[in-house]
Design an enzyme around this catalytic site. Structure first.
Site, PDB file in Angstrom:
ATOM      1  CG  HIS A  13      -1.866   1.265   1.182  1.00  0.00           C
ATOM      2  ND1 HIS A  13      -3.276   1.218   1.358  1.00  0.00           N
ATOM      3  CD2 HIS A  13      -1.722   2.650   1.029  1.00  0.00           C
ATOM      4  CE1 HIS A  13      -3.857   2.204   1.347  1.00  0.00           C
ATOM      5  NE2 HIS A  13      -3.073   3.161   1.185  1.00  0.00           N
ATOM      6  CG  HIS A  15      -0.700   6.970  -1.396  1.00  0.00           C
ATOM      7  ND1 HIS A  15      -2.018   7.181  -1.741  1.00  0.00           N
ATOM      8  CD2 HIS A  15      -0.855   6.265   0.060  1.00  0.00           C
ATOM      9  CE1 HIS A  15      -2.927   6.707  -1.203  1.00  0.00           C
ATOM     10  NE2 HIS A  15      -2.269   6.086  -0.083  1.00  0.00           N
ATOM     11  CE  LYS A  99      -7.923   2.181  -0.837  1.00  0.00           C
ATOM     12  NZ  LYS A  99      -6.539   3.237  -0.662  1.00  0.00           N
ATOM     13  CG  HIS A 136      -9.770   4.846   3.005  1.00  0.00           C
ATOM     14  ND1 HIS A 136      -8.588   5.209   3.203  1.00  0.00           N
ATOM     15  CD2 HIS A 136     -10.685   5.234   3.978  1.00  0.00           C
ATOM     16  CE1 HIS A 136      -8.725   6.212   4.038  1.00  0.00           C
ATOM     17  NE2 HIS A 136      -9.720   6.197   4.837  1.00  0.00           N
ATOM     18  CG  LEU A 219      -7.729  10.856   7.389  1.00  0.00           C
ATOM     19  CD1 LEU A 219      -8.382  11.452   6.293  1.00  0.00           C
ATOM     20  CD2 LEU A 219      -8.391  10.638   8.506  1.00  0.00           C
ATOM     21  CG  ASP A 247      -1.658   5.023   3.979  1.00  0.00           C
ATOM     22  OD1 ASP A 247      -1.652   5.295   2.825  1.00  0.00           O
ATOM     23  OD2 ASP A 247      -2.206   5.331   4.677  1.00  0.00           O
TER      24      ASP A 247
END
Ligand code: NCD
Ligand code: ZN
Length: 344
Positions: A13, A15, A99, A136, A219, A247
């Site tokens: 996971h 970004h 996702k 999510h 988050l 994340d």
């Protein structure tokens, strides 16, 4: 010096952003992790296989070629996703799923799903074709307290979804609560979760006690200590349902240190070291390799990596900022970590 040799880990996971931020942030992941599942919350979101393949080209241009890094993709599920896109995703080896962002739940999630019923036909196709749903797991209902949004999502949305699509493969991304852990444990093997280093290491005091620390804001938000304990127990239990997903989510420093700061912790440069720290503290260093380098690949039906990496028990200080033209502040800037990845 104590050292720990591990199969090269993967990050399930991540970004990576785009443009200048991609160029700056991607090498930190690519030089450490063998593979990563790259999240699609760009502007505009990565909703199709074609867009993911174009994004892959940009990523591969941004990472040092000798790193041997392979990006995989989760496509952004929307109420307008074409059913044919599910089939295309199933046929494309570098796409590992879709996702589900409840609309408004997090950074760049406004194109997400408003009513789960609207995507039922798509979920049915995914279930049939064995395409994974990465979730999510937070409700966006403004009446629900932000610390309860994961638990309420599980009760209101995820439990009914599992009943309706019993064979759908689901990853509860960045699980943060005891309720999330229990849901995954009680589900059959096709349901798993990723766990971030910050949720394993910190409770919400790190964010809020003695001053507000925006670089600890992500988050789902950090929770109470009892939830951290549940995550730690799950991660170190040896259960193949829980695996590494950092994340890591860089934002430029002015967007974090702001009256309305963005959610996301930039952890790629220290994530593996943080996992080693928490596993060691829990007396479970021998379980780190499966968590970091085994169970995720197994879940996605990919072979485990063959290369090895070495962690040294050698303290080092996390830099105050990293990078070039865009100032990026890593989590734990200025702090000392006990483990360091060799040659990082
Ligand atoms: C992520 C981001 O910045 O893209 N932020 C975060 O706090 N984790 C989005 C997400 O994964 O929720
Ligand atoms: Zn994320």
């Amino acid at each position: 010096m104590k050292t720990l040799t591990l199969t090269r880990p993967d990050d399930w996971h991540l970004h990576l952003r785009d443009g200048a931020l991609l160029a700056q942030a991607a090498p930190f992941s690519a030089c450490r992790f063998g593979r990563a599942l790259v999240m699609p919350n760009l502007k505009p979101p990565v909703t199709t296989v074609a867009a993911a393949l174009a994004y892959r080209d940009r990523i591969l241009k941004a990472v040092p070629p000798d790193c041997g890094f392979t990006p995989y993709f989760s496509l952004y599920l929307t109420e307008n996703t074409a059913p044919a896109e599910i089939a295309r995703a199933a046929a494309e080896p570098c796409v590992l799923g879709f996702k589900l962002y409840p609309a408004g739940a997090t950074t760049h999630s406004d194109a997400g799903v408003r009513r789960l019923e609207a995507v039922y036909p798509l979920l049915e196709a995914m279930e049939e074709l064995g395409v994974v749903l990465q979730v999510h797991g937070e409700v966006t209902d403004p009446d629900i307290d932000i610390f309860d949004r994961e638990a309420v999502f599980i009760e209101r949305e995820l439990v009914p979804l599992r009943r309706r699509f019993p064979d759908l493969k689901i990853v509860l991304e960045h699980v943060t609560t005891a309720e999330g852990v229990a849901f995954v444990q009680q589900s059959p093997p096709q349901v798993a979760a990723t766990i971030t280093p910050q949720h394993l290491r910190y409770n919400r005091n790190a964010l809020l006690a003695g001053g507000i620390r925006p670089h600890y804001y992500c988050l789902p938000v950090l929770k109470r200590e009892k939830h951290r304990q549940a995550l730690l127990a799950a991660a170190t239990s040896g259960s193949p349902k829980f695996f590494l997903g950092t994340d890591s989510a860089p934002h430029p420093r002015p967007a974090k240190e702001n009256a309305c700061g963005c959610a996301g912790c930039f952890t790629a440069p220290l994530a593996l070291e943080m996992y080693a720290e928490v596993f060691e503290h829990a007396g479970a260093l021998d379980r780190l390799e499966d968590f970091a380098s085994g169970f995720g690949a197994d879940f996605y039906g990919l072979p485990r990596n063959r290369e090895k990496v070495r962690l040294l028990r050698k303290s080092w200080e996390v830099p105050q900022t990293l990078g070039g033209e865009i100032p990026l502040v890593p989590l734990r800037a200025g702090e000392t970590l006990p483990w360091r990845l060799h040659d990082a």
